[in-house]
Design a protein around this motif. Structure first.
Motif, PDB file in Angstrom:
ATOM      1  N   PHE A 136       6.849  -5.260  -4.879  1.00 57.43           N
ATOM      2  CA  PHE A 136       5.749  -6.108  -5.364  1.00 57.43           C
ATOM      3  C   PHE A 136       4.571  -6.030  -4.391  1.00 57.43           C
ATOM      4  CE2 PHE A 136       3.794 -10.339  -4.768  1.00 57.43           C
ATOM      5  CZ  PHE A 136       3.135 -10.457  -5.980  1.00 57.43           C
ATOM      6  N   LEU A 137       4.887  -6.166  -3.085  1.00 60.50           N
ATOM      7  CA  LEU A 137       3.822  -6.109  -2.075  1.00 60.50           C
ATOM      8  C   LEU A 137       3.125  -4.759  -2.087  1.00 60.50           C
ATOM      9  CD1 LEU A 137       5.474  -7.943   0.957  1.00 60.50           C
ATOM     10  CD2 LEU A 137       3.577  -8.732  -0.442  1.00 60.50           C
ATOM     11  N   VAL A 138       3.941  -3.680  -2.192  1.00 60.77           N
ATOM     12  CA  VAL A 138       3.355  -2.339  -2.175  1.00 60.77           C
ATOM     13  C   VAL A 138       2.410  -2.165  -3.354  1.00 60.77           C
ATOM     14  CG1 VAL A 138       3.858   0.110  -2.443  1.00 60.77           C
ATOM     15  CG2 VAL A 138       5.212  -1.262  -0.886  1.00 60.77           C
ATOM     16  N   SER A 139       2.855  -2.555  -4.556  1.00 56.31           N
ATOM     17  CA  SER A 139       1.976  -2.316  -5.706  1.00 56.31           C
ATOM     18  C   SER A 139       0.796  -3.263  -5.701  1.00 56.31           C
ATOM     19  CB  SER A 139       2.743  -2.406  -7.027  1.00 56.31           C
ATOM     20  OG  SER A 139       3.525  -3.549  -7.049  1.00 56.31           O
ATOM     21  N   ASN A 140       0.906  -4.344  -4.939  1.00 52.37           N
ATOM     22  CA  ASN A 140      -0.231  -5.248  -4.834  1.00 52.37           C
ATOM     23  C   ASN A 140      -1.280  -4.695  -3.862  1.00 52.37           C
ATOM     24  OD1 ASN A 140      -1.689  -7.555  -5.390  1.00 52.37           O
ATOM     25  ND2 ASN A 140      -0.734  -8.731  -3.752  1.00 52.37           N
ATOM     26  N   TYR A 141      -0.810  -4.081  -2.766  1.00 49.91           N
ATOM     27  CA  TYR A 141      -1.745  -3.581  -1.748  1.00 49.91           C
ATOM     28  C   TYR A 141      -2.286  -2.197  -2.092  1.00 49.91           C
ATOM     29  CZ  TYR A 141      -0.371  -7.338   1.420  1.00 49.91           C
ATOM     30  OH  TYR A 141      -0.151  -8.552   1.992  1.00 49.91           O
ATOM     31  N   ASN A 142      -1.391  -1.352  -2.662  1.00 51.08           N
ATOM     32  CA  ASN A 142      -1.791   0.026  -2.905  1.00 51.08           C
ATOM     33  C   ASN A 142      -2.547   0.120  -4.213  1.00 51.08           C
ATOM     34  OD1 ASN A 142      -1.947   2.745  -3.469  1.00 51.08           O
ATOM     35  ND2 ASN A 142      -0.056   3.184  -2.380  1.00 51.08           N
ATOM     36  N   THR A 143      -3.849   0.412  -4.123  1.00 51.30           N
ATOM     37  CA  THR A 143      -4.646   0.388  -5.345  1.00 51.30           C
ATOM     38  C   THR A 143      -4.472   1.646  -6.186  1.00 51.30           C
ATOM     39  OG1 THR A 143      -6.454   1.192  -3.993  1.00 51.30           O
ATOM     40  CG2 THR A 143      -6.450  -1.157  -4.506  1.00 51.30           C
ATOM     41  N   SER A 144      -3.718   2.641  -5.694  1.00 48.53           N
ATOM     42  CA  SER A 144      -3.619   3.872  -6.473  1.00 48.53           C
ATOM     43  C   SER A 144      -2.457   3.844  -7.474  1.00 48.53           C
ATOM     44  CB  SER A 144      -3.489   5.084  -5.548  1.00 48.53           C
ATOM     45  OG  SER A 144      -2.329   4.967  -4.778  1.00 48.53           O
TER      46      SER A 144
ATOM     47  N   ALA B 262      -1.041   8.168  13.000  1.00 38.09           N
ATOM     48  CA  ALA B 262      -0.854   9.523  12.505  1.00 38.09           C
ATOM     49  C   ALA B 262      -1.433   9.686  11.104  1.00 38.09           C
ATOM     50  CB  ALA B 262       0.631   9.881  12.512  1.00 38.09           C
ATOM     51  N   VAL B 263      -1.219   8.691  10.252  1.00 35.91           N
ATOM     52  CA  VAL B 263      -1.558   8.857   8.835  1.00 35.91           C
ATOM     53  C   VAL B 263      -2.883   8.202   8.487  1.00 35.91           C
ATOM     54  CG1 VAL B 263      -0.707   8.585   6.489  1.00 35.91           C
ATOM     55  CG2 VAL B 263       0.914   8.818   8.371  1.00 35.91           C
ATOM     56  N   GLY B 264      -3.139   7.056   9.075  1.00 36.63           N
ATOM     57  CA  GLY B 264      -4.355   6.334   8.722  1.00 36.63           C
ATOM     58  C   GLY B 264      -4.074   4.853   8.611  1.00 36.63           C
ATOM     59  N   PRO B 265      -5.117   4.023   8.695  1.00 35.13           N
ATOM     60  CA  PRO B 265      -4.905   2.575   8.770  1.00 35.13           C
ATOM     61  C   PRO B 265      -4.265   1.970   7.519  1.00 35.13           C
ATOM     62  CG  PRO B 265      -7.225   3.112   8.514  1.00 35.13           C
ATOM     63  CD  PRO B 265      -6.523   4.396   8.758  1.00 35.13           C
ATOM     64  N   SER B 266      -4.266   2.721   6.391  1.00 37.16           N
ATOM     65  CA  SER B 266      -3.728   2.123   5.168  1.00 37.16           C
ATOM     66  C   SER B 266      -2.237   1.823   5.307  1.00 37.16           C
ATOM     67  CB  SER B 266      -3.959   3.064   3.983  1.00 37.16           C
ATOM     68  OG  SER B 266      -3.333   4.290   4.232  1.00 37.16           O
ATOM     69  N   VAL B 267      -1.559   2.511   6.240  1.00 38.21           N
ATOM     70  CA  VAL B 267      -0.124   2.312   6.428  1.00 38.21           C
ATOM     71  C   VAL B 267       0.177   0.897   6.908  1.00 38.21           C
ATOM     72  CG1 VAL B 267       1.913   3.198   7.611  1.00 38.21           C
ATOM     73  CG2 VAL B 267       0.086   4.740   6.986  1.00 38.21           C
ATOM     74  N   LEU B 268      -0.792   0.283   7.604  1.00 41.57           N
ATOM     75  CA  LEU B 268      -0.550  -1.032   8.198  1.00 41.57           C
ATOM     76  C   LEU B 268      -0.092  -2.066   7.174  1.00 41.57           C
ATOM     77  CD1 LEU B 268      -3.449  -1.344  10.780  1.00 41.57           C
ATOM     78  CD2 LEU B 268      -1.011  -1.107  11.228  1.00 41.57           C
ATOM     79  N   LEU B 269      -0.477  -1.844   5.921  1.00 38.20           N
ATOM     80  CA  LEU B 269      -0.107  -2.809   4.889  1.00 38.20           C
ATOM     81  C   LEU B 269       1.387  -2.763   4.574  1.00 38.20           C
ATOM     82  CD1 LEU B 269      -3.107  -2.173   2.508  1.00 38.20           C
ATOM     83  CD2 LEU B 269      -2.712  -4.203   3.881  1.00 38.20           C
ATOM     84  N   TYR B 270       2.033  -1.680   4.974  1.00 38.73           N
ATOM     85  CA  TYR B 270       3.405  -1.494   4.510  1.00 38.73           C
ATOM     86  C   TYR B 270       4.454  -1.870   5.543  1.00 38.73           C
ATOM     87  CZ  TYR B 270       0.782   0.917   1.023  1.00 38.73           C
ATOM     88  OH  TYR B 270      -0.127   1.194   0.058  1.00 38.73           O
TER      89      TYR B 270
END
Lengths: 352, 307
Positions: A136-144, B262-270
């Motif tokens: 749920f968190l992943v699909s909420n944060y990841n806009t792609s 390594a990958v970029g700041p977007s990883v921080l969300l995960y």
């Protein structure tokens, strides 16, 4: 007009939640699998519509420009215009969405339940909840995936229906799908398969002793349940003509279905339908009269919080005073000696 | 360095939460899904004391401790005890704690709105980092949270191993039926465990806003990490929870940090994905957690045969 709207709202939510609750009834009510991650399958249904069908249509129609979010907007207006001319196209997209949702739901469900091979009931419930929460968190944060918290637009599959009749059409469509699911589930669970699931719930060792593979049975069951729940997610997305990941919150799609299931009575579909109906009436009335409640009671906070407290307390009351629900599960008719033997067996191995 | 400091702070808080979750699991046999919201309750206690009486969150820790303990006891007495008496199934009790979580979410949300109206300040989201100061060149939160951990572990050690109540407590954790025959009041140990669980959660919650933004629903997000920490630790051992808390806290912060480089700041969300992966790996390698690994077998054989 307002009352008509209220009625249609109740019908629509009844259909959506009935599908989800029935799917949970297969898994938890019949098979005893504590699926605390029901929301995941519903989300997968929405992803099937917003993430997969949208992309297919974008490729087919050759829509260019920007990411998924922007192109979905263009897609929506293009396809809506096409559907308004050609109703069959809309229905075709509808069927395609439901098929893909069910397929993706089944695959996700089958993978999702694999940890149960090694885990006991409580560990399993935690793990399923964690998996569902993280995705749920992943699909909420990841806009792609499905546009995350921005959401994506979805074509209106009933764009050929004039605006004022749209709500009615969707309510009827919802009832139709829910009815089909109900009949299917009812037919399925009165078959030997349904009795096998109940046997697994009561005592896994007996089922094993009769030569059944518990894990395969669980995978089949959760795949089926998740496929059905994904239908609800897909239909809900088609109705609201957009998909926003944050609407697939744990409370709405895991906790509330459990509440409806326990309210109505697990292990029998009539009870579940009654539970869903009672819940939806309360829920819709709460939503519709949100502002009236806030202003008449002089609440310094939003009525949503009151709804959470109310449903939480209701759940506790049901668990304590009426654990069998409104309609009690009918026992499978058995001869007394077999019943007695089963009871003895259950006493010897407490829990599982 | 700052990343490592943050990771230590986060791990310290996670340890407090995981110990709380584990101790109630040992005594009551229920994984408590409300643990995250119990922590957020503590955050709101500290926030209220700060906004209304201008008490710095560090000084409000004792208040959080006591109020949180009261909340834990209330949950046990009002919700779980009656159901355990009726011999409810574990899944039923788990659903009950989910319901408690929802009620807490509702109450905290309503309280947050009310507080915002009372004080005229937006409390929908809040963070305490501006209140933090430097202590001997380090962020005070690092010192305070570590001191809290050391203090609580020391107190717990004294209690469990040096007092008669502690012996009774350990006995009823190992084998409640046997302890009861020997005259230990198992009910007392359960009450104590819920008090401790609630108070540790509230203390962790009071310190959490120094590290991340808090909303009423934050509990639902951190519960994944809490469960991951407890399960990695084995859900049955306080030492396991201690180790699990550091493993999950460190990997969540550090792995995501180095991946983001390594990958970029977007990883921080995960970061929660890391928790989940560690949890699943732990479950595959050792379904009973660290405490169930073969190397400890000598020390724990008694438990595994008796239960």
């Amino acid at each position: 007009m307002a009352q008509e709207y209220l009625l249609l709202d109740i019908i629509l939510w009844f259909s959506i939640y009935l599908i989800v609750a029935l799917s949970l009834n297969i898994e938890y009510g019949y098979a005893g699998i504590p699926n605390f991650g029901r929301a995941l399958a519903v989300l997968v249904g929405a992803i099937a519509v917003g993430g997969v069908v949208n992309r297919i249509l974008i490729v087919l129609l050759g829509i260019e420009g920007g990411g998924l979010i922007e192109t979905s907007g263009t897609l929506k207006s293009t396809v809506n215009a096409m559907i308004a001319q050609n109703p069959l196209l809309g229905l075709g997209i509808l069927v395609l969405c439901l098929l893909i949702a069910a397929l993706m739901g089944a695959v996700t469900g089958a993978l999702f339940i694999l940890p149960s091979a090694k885990l006991r009931q409580d560990y399993l419930a935690i793990t399923l909840l964690a998996i569902s929460e993280v995705l749920f968190l992943v699909s909420n944060y990841n806009t792609s995936i499905i546009g995350g918290y921005y959401g994506v637009s979805i074509p209106d599959v009933l764009a050929f229906v004039p605006g004022e009749k749209r709500f009615l059409a969707f309510a009827l469509l919802g009832v139709g799908i829910a009815l089909l699911v109900y009949l299917f589930v009812e037919r399925l669970l009165t078959s030997p398969y349904g009795r096998l699931l109940k046997a697994m719930r009561e005592n896994e060792d007996v089922v094993k002793a009769f030569g059944k593979n518990i894990l395969v049975l669980r995978i089949k069951t959760v795949a089926l349940g998740s496929a059905i729940a994904a239908l609800a997610g897909a239909f809900y997305s088609l109705y609201s003509v957009n998909v926003i990941a944050s609407t697939f919150f744990r409370v709405d799609w895991t906790f509330f279905p459990f509440l409806m299931l326990l309210l109505g009575g697990m292990g029998n579909n009539r009870g579940v339908a009654l539970g869903v109906f009672s819940f939806v009436i309360v829920k819709v009335l709460l939503i519709v009269y949100k502002f009236e409640i806030k202003s008449t009671l002089h609440l310094p906070f939003e009525a949503t919080w009151l709804e959470y407290i109310l449903f939480g307390v209701l759940m506790l009351l049901i668990l304590y005073y009426k654990p069998d629900g409104l309609i009690k599960e009918k026992p499978v008719t058995m001869t007394p000696p077999i019943k007695h033997a089963l009871k003895q067996k259950a006493k010897e191995t407490p829990g599982r | 360095m700052a990343v490592l400091e943050g990771a230590v702070v986060y791990s310290n808080l996670l340890v407090l939460l995981a110990i709380g979750l584990t101790i109630t699991y040992i005594t009551t046999g229920v994984p408590n899904f409300a643990q995250g919201s119990m922590a957020i309750f503590g955050s709101f206690v500290s926030l209220s004391l700060w906004l209304l009486f201008n008490i710095h969150p560090y000084y409000s820790l004792p208040v959080s401790f006591i109020l949180g303990g009261g909340l834990g006891i209330a949950i046990y007495i009002l919700v779980l005890k009656p159901m355990i008496k009726k011999e409810a199934m574990v899944v039923t009790l788990m659903i009950a704690t989910l319901a408690v979580d929802l009620i807490l979410l509702g109450v905290l949300g309503a309280y947050s709105d009310t507080l915002a109206e009372l004080t005229g300040k937006g409390t929908k989201k809040f963070i305490f980092t501006p209140l933090d100061f430097k202590l001997a060149g380090l962020d005070a939160i690092l010192v305070v949270s570590s001191a809290v951990i050391v203090f609580i572990l020391f107190a717990l050690f004294l209690l469990l191993y040096k007092t008669k109540f502690g012996i009774a407590l350990r006995a009823s954790m190992e084998n409640p039926a046997l302890a009861e025959i020997m005259g230990v009041n198992v009910e007392h140990t359960r009450l104590f465990s819920w008090f401790l669980s609630g108070s540790l959660a509230a203390v962790a919650g009071s310190l959490l806003p120094f590290r991340q933004e808090i909303v009423p629903a934050t509990g639902a997000i951190i519960i994944v990490s809490i469960f991951a920490a407890s399960i990695v630790g084995g859900l049955g051992s306080i030492y396991g929870a201690l180790a699990g808390g550091y493993i999950i806290g460190m990997s969540e912060s550090l792995i995501t940090f180095y991946l983001s480089k390594a990958v970029g700041p977007s990883v921080l969300l995960y970061s929660k994905v890391v928790s989940l992966l560690v949890l699943i790996i732990a479950l595959i390698v050792s379904p009973k957690g660290i405490a169930g690994l073969e190397i400890w077998r000598k020390r724990t054989w008694r438990r595994s045969t008796s239960s």
